[in-house]
Design an enzyme around this catalytic site. Structure first.
Site, PDB file in Angstrom:
ATOM      1  N   GLY A  55     -62.629   7.013  33.473  1.00 15.17           N
ATOM      2  CA  GLY A  55     -62.301   7.237  32.149  1.00 15.17           C
ATOM      3  C   GLY A  55     -62.361   8.462  31.750  1.00 15.17           C
ATOM      4  N   ARG A  95     -61.151  14.760  40.138  1.00 20.39           N
ATOM      5  CA  ARG A  95     -60.046  14.197  39.629  1.00 20.39           C
ATOM      6  C   ARG A  95     -59.229  15.029  38.688  1.00 20.39           C
ATOM      7  NH1 ARG A  95     -61.066   8.339  37.597  1.00 20.39           N
ATOM      8  NH2 ARG A  95     -58.950   8.252  38.439  1.00 20.39           N
ATOM      9  N   ASP A 249     -55.280  10.028  29.572  1.00 20.70           N
ATOM     10  CA  ASP A 249     -56.115  10.780  30.375  1.00 20.70           C
ATOM     11  C   ASP A 249     -55.741  12.336  30.055  1.00 20.70           C
ATOM     12  OD1 ASP A 249     -55.427   8.374  32.087  1.00 20.70           O
ATOM     13  OD2 ASP A 249     -57.584   8.993  32.333  1.00 20.70           O
ATOM     14  N   LYS A 260     -52.825   5.442  33.097  1.00 21.43           N
ATOM     15  CA  LYS A 260     -53.167   4.884  34.349  1.00 21.43           C
ATOM     16  C   LYS A 260     -51.531   4.195  34.481  1.00 21.43           C
ATOM     17  CE  LYS A 260     -55.790   4.285  36.133  1.00 21.43           C
ATOM     18  NZ  LYS A 260     -56.036   5.217  37.472  1.00 21.43           N
TER      19      LYS A 260
HETATM   20  O1  MRU Z   1     -58.798   5.853  37.015  1.00 21.14           O
HETATM   21  P1  MRU Z   1     -59.411   5.685  35.771  1.00 21.14           P
HETATM   22  O2  MRU Z   1     -60.008   4.282  35.545  1.00 21.14           O
HETATM   23  O3  MRU Z   1     -60.357   6.772  35.400  1.00 21.14           O
HETATM   24  O4  MRU Z   1     -58.366   5.941  34.758  1.00 21.14           O
HETATM   25  C1  MRU Z   1     -58.532   6.244  33.105  1.00 21.14           C
HETATM   26  C2  MRU Z   1     -58.441   5.217  32.722  1.00 21.14           C
HETATM   27  O5  MRU Z   1     -59.201   4.314  32.368  1.00 21.14           O
HETATM   28  C3  MRU Z   1     -56.962   5.076  31.846  1.00 21.14           C
HETATM   29  O6  MRU Z   1     -55.911   5.709  32.309  1.00 21.14           O
HETATM   30  C4  MRU Z   1     -57.214   4.760  30.332  1.00 21.14           C
HETATM   31  O7  MRU Z   1     -56.454   4.134  29.869  1.00 21.14           O
HETATM   32  C5  MRU Z   1     -57.365   6.311  29.904  1.00 21.14           C
HETATM   33  S1  MRU Z   1     -58.889   7.186  30.086  1.00 21.14           S
HETATM   34  C6  MRU Z   1     -59.528   6.255  28.585  1.00 21.14           C
END
Ligand code: MRU
Length: 371
Positions: A55, A95, A249, A260
Site C-alpha cells: 500500500g 516497488r 499509488d 491496482k
Molecule cells: O500492490 P499493492 O497492494 O501495494 O497495491 C497498492 C494498493 O493497495 C492499491 O493500488 C491501492 O488502491 C492504492 S495504495 C493505497
C-alpha cells in the site's frame, strides 16, 4: 484502527528495543494476525518487495524507517552517508509505481545530508521516520472527513437507504499507517451512523480486496460483500452502486491516477453508467513532476506465479495451489492508469478537488513551481 479491541497502526517502533520496527505481516491475513520484527534495512527491503507490507502510504512510511535502520546499524568503520545512500537506492528499487516510497527516501536524504555527527544522524533519521508515519495517519484521517461529506450527501438523496460504495484493491488502514485513503470516508460515515455497504472487488491476482479489505471492514463491522473483479459493471448497470472510491499509488499533476490493475475498467464502467468515481489520496501520492500518467508512470510487473497460483486456508494451514496448465505463460502487470477525464474528484487531506492541474494546484499552491 482496532484489532480485537486493541489499537494498532500498521508500523511502529518496538517498545522494548528502539532499533526494531514492528509491522503486521499482511501475507498472513485474513487467516492469521501476525506481527513481524524488522531489524535491518535488508529485512525491510524484503518486507516491501515480497509484500509483507504494502500500500502506497505504508511503503512510504516503511522506507522512512528503513533509512533509520540503515543509520542505526551502520558500523563505526562505515561512512554513514554512503550507507544511507545505498539503503535509499535499495529501498526505492523494491516497488517502482508507488511514489510515496521515493518521496520518503528523498525526504530522509534531504534532512540527513547536511549532518556529519553519527548520533545526530541516527536521531534525525528516527525523528523523520516518525514524522512521515504520523503525517500519513493524520492525512488519512482528514481524507475521511473530506470524503464523509460526499457519502452524507448521497445518503440524504437516498433518504437514509444504505449508500453502496464500490472499492478496488485495499486502500484501507492496512495500506497506510492508519485510517486508509479510500476506506477512510467509509469508516467516518459508518462511525457517524450513516448506513453504508461496500462492494469489495476481490482484486486478482493477489486478492487484496478479498483478503485485506474484507478483513478490515468485517473487523470494523462495516456491511460489505466480496465480488469477483468483473462484477462491478453489471452492478453499476443495475443501479446497485452509488459511488466508487479507490486509492492510488501515484497521481500526476494533471490528475491521471495509477492504481491496482483493473481500476481503469471500473472507471470506464462508472463513466458509462453515470456513477461518481472518486480517488482518495494523501498529497504524498502526487507526483508533482509528471503530467501524463500513461506515458510517464512506471508500471510494476510482478512474478507471473501470482497469476498462476493462489494461496488460501486448507485444513487450518495456508497452502498454495496451482490454477493454470503448467505450460501456459502468464503476465502480471501490477497497476493501470485511469485518465483524469474519467475521475469525478480527488479526495485529499485538504479537501476535494477536480482531477485537473488547476484544481489540484488550487488546493496545493505551494507546489505551483513544480508544475
Ligand atoms: O500492490 P499493492 O497492494 O501495494 O497495491 C497498492 C494498493 O493497495 C492499491 O493500488 C491501492 O488502491 C492504492 S495504495 C493505497
Amino acid at each position: 484502527m482496532k484489532v480485537n479491541g486493541q489499537h494498532y497502526r500498521t508500523i511502529w517502533i518496538s517498545e522494548e528495543d528502539s532499533s526494531c520496527i514492528m509491522i503486521i505481516d499482511q501475507r498472513k491475513l485474513p487467516h492469521h494476525f501476525v506481527v513481524e520484527e524488522i531489524r535491518t534495512v535488508a529485512e525491510m527491503v524484503t518486507a516491501i518487495k515480497d509484500m509483507h507490507l504494502r500500500g502506497a502510504g505504508l511503503i512510504g512510511a516503511a522506507a522512512g524507517f528503513g533509512i533509520y535502520l540503515a543509520a542505526v546499524n551502520a558500523s563505526p568503520d562505515e561512512a554513514i552517508q554512503e550507507v544511507i545512500q545505498t539503503a535509499g537506492h535499495q529501498l526505492m528499487a523494491t516497488r517502482p509505481t508507488a511514489v510515496n516510497l521515493a518521496w520518503a527516501v528523498h525526504r530522509q536524504w534531504d534532512i540527513l545530508k547536511a549532518e556529519n555527527n553519527r548520533e545526530v544522524i541516527i536521531q534525525k533519521a528516527l525523528e523523520t521516520a516518525r514524522i512521515i508515519a504520523d503525517e500519513d495517519a493524520d492525512a488519512c484521517a482528514a481524507i475521511g472527513q473530506a470524503g464523509l461529506k460526499i457519502i452524507e450527501d448521497i445518503s440524504l438523496q437516498k433518504n437514509g437507504e444504505p449508500v453502496n460504495i464500490l472499492t478496488h484493491c485495499n486502500a484501507g488502514w492496512l495500506a497506510f499507517v492508519d485510517h486508509g485513503s479510500a476506506l477512510s470516508p467509509v469508516y467516518a460515515a459508518h462511525d457517524k451512523g450513516i448506513p453504508v455497504h461496500v462492494w469489495v472487488d476481490e482484486t486478482r491476482p493477489r486478492n487484496q480486496g478479498a483478503s485485506l479489505t474484507a478483513w478490515e471492514l468485517h473487523s470494523h463491522g462495516v456491511p460489505h460483500t466480496i465480488i469477483a473483479d468483473n462484477t462491478g459493471g453489471h452492478l453499476m448497470q443495475h443501479r446497485m452502486v452509488d459511488l466508487v472510491i479507490v486509492g492510488t499509488d501515484r497521481t500526476t499533476i494533471s490528475g491521471d491516477v495509477a492504481n491496482k490493475i483493473g481500476t481503469y475498467l471500473k472507471a470506464l464502467a462508472a463513466k458509462d453508467n453515470g456513477v461518481p468515481f472518486y480517488v482518495a489520496l494523501p498529497s504524498s501520492s502526487f507526483d508533482w513532476k509528471i503530467a501524463d500518467g500513461i506515458k510517464e508512470i512506471e508500471i510494476e510487473e510482478r512474478n507471473p506465479d501470482e497469476v498462476k497460483f493462489m494461496e488460501g486456508l486448507c485444513e487450518g494451514e495456508i497452502k498454495k495451489i496451482a490454477l493454470t496448465p503448467g505450460g501456459s505463460p502468464a503476465l502480471n502487470i501490477g497497476f493501470d492508469v485511469t485518465p483524469s477525464r474519467l475521475i469525478t474528484g480527488l479526495i485529499t487531506e485538504r479537501g476535494v478537488c477536480q482531477a485537473s492541474k488547476n484544481s489540484i494546484l488550487n488546493l496545493f499552491p505551494e507546489m505551483i513551481t513544480h508544475g
